[in-house]
Scaffold this active site. Sequence first.
Site, short mmCIF file in Angstrom:
data_model
loop_
_atom_site.label_atom_id
_atom_site.label_comp_id
_atom_site.label_asym_id
_atom_site.label_seq_id
_atom_site.Cartn_x
_atom_site.Cartn_y
_atom_site.Cartn_z
N SER A 1 7.94 4.53 1.18
CA SER A 1 7.02 3.79 0.33
C SER A 1 7.21 4.14 -1.13
CB SER A 1 5.57 4.07 0.75
OG SER A 1 4.66 3.34 -0.02
N ALA B 1 0.87 -1.18 0.00
CA ALA B 1 0.00 0.00 0.00
C ALA B 1 0.90 1.22 0.00
CB ALA B 1 -0.91 0.02 1.23
N GLU B 2 0.69 2.14 -0.96
CA GLU B 2 1.60 3.28 -1.05
C GLU B 2 1.51 4.22 0.13
OE1 GLU B 2 -1.58 4.30 -4.32
OE2 GLU B 2 -0.72 2.49 -3.43
N ASN B 3 0.47 4.06 0.96
CA ASN B 3 0.40 4.88 2.17
C ASN B 3 1.22 4.29 3.32
OD1 ASN B 3 -1.74 2.89 2.05
ND2 ASN B 3 -2.53 3.73 3.94
#
Length: 363
Positions: free
Chosen positions: A258, A215-217
């Site tokens: 990330s 997840a890019e978060n």
Amino acid sequence: FNGNLQVSLTPMGTIAERLRAAGAGIPAFYTPTGCGTIYAQGGIPLQFKKDGSHDVELYSEALETRVFDGIEYVMEQALKPDLSLVKAAVADTRGNLVFSGTAQNSNPDVAMAGQVCLAEAEEIVPAGELTPDQIHLPGVFVHKVIQAEQNTKPIERLKLQPTDSEEQVIQGPRARIARRAAKEFKDGMYVNLGIGLPTLTSNFIPDGVHIELQAENGLMGIGPYPATAEEASADYINAGKETITAIPGASAFRSSTSFGMIRGSHIDLTILGGLQCSADGDLASWIIPGKMIKGMGGAMDLVGAPGSRVIVTMDHTARDGTPKILPKCTLPLTGHNVVDRIITDMAVFDCDKEKGLTLIEIA
């Protein structure tokens, strides 16, 4: 829309790196994100006229570009806020901060960048109670710690595993696309799945294939949705703000880390949706002229990473029957020459920036 506010839309990963660069004393850097798009070439509305007409007063300017090793990059300047406001799970009296799960997100990068940083913490403990290896952000970046009075964390999108009675078989064109896209998974891959249809592909991972979802978060190792509402946590969400869990061995990290994984081509495969694709691999997925602009999110970062494989899953035609695969995209681009494969409900195509489309399969 009254012209009193100027808004600069920026890719999510670029914002994170601009903040990190400011905190590290780096005035500017080069990134492949956004090259060949309206973001790099200029022309994104920044401000409307004050007469209420909704006509654009100011557009973004073109960014400086440079080629390294045959790849085009845009120059981005560090982002230096006068004041940074961050939220931590735990702080000590020296200003050292600990974050929880994906709530780490951009908080450390924002804190580092600010001329002054105010940190609100759910809990404040005496210096020394936190061990050095527990600390996510050293207190040198924090000017004042404030005890949070309101620690209720609303969950924006509670997503739970379906019960036996709720279990539904995914059918129709979307299922056909998701099943075919899942065949792209190879054992050991690190994968990023976009919101919506791409996420469905995780339901069809082939037997014997193990992948790690990013997840890019700020999470590597996304697990299934929580089984119950009690298990769900606002500190563990995906990029679509849905509640998630983490698999054993998962790791949480800040936004700049990330997107460093993404930009540095450490993610093997990205699957995302699209509004249009061109024969030479252009992708349009984030803006429709005349419609509300929500921003490009992390898509430009994901598709712009050199060497990563990008697959677009989408319906073959729009609702009005017009084709979504075109000689050239008519909508503003998310990425230029970035798509490797297109999977629709009717066919599978490979994209080549020199040769164009090659039909691989017919559904």
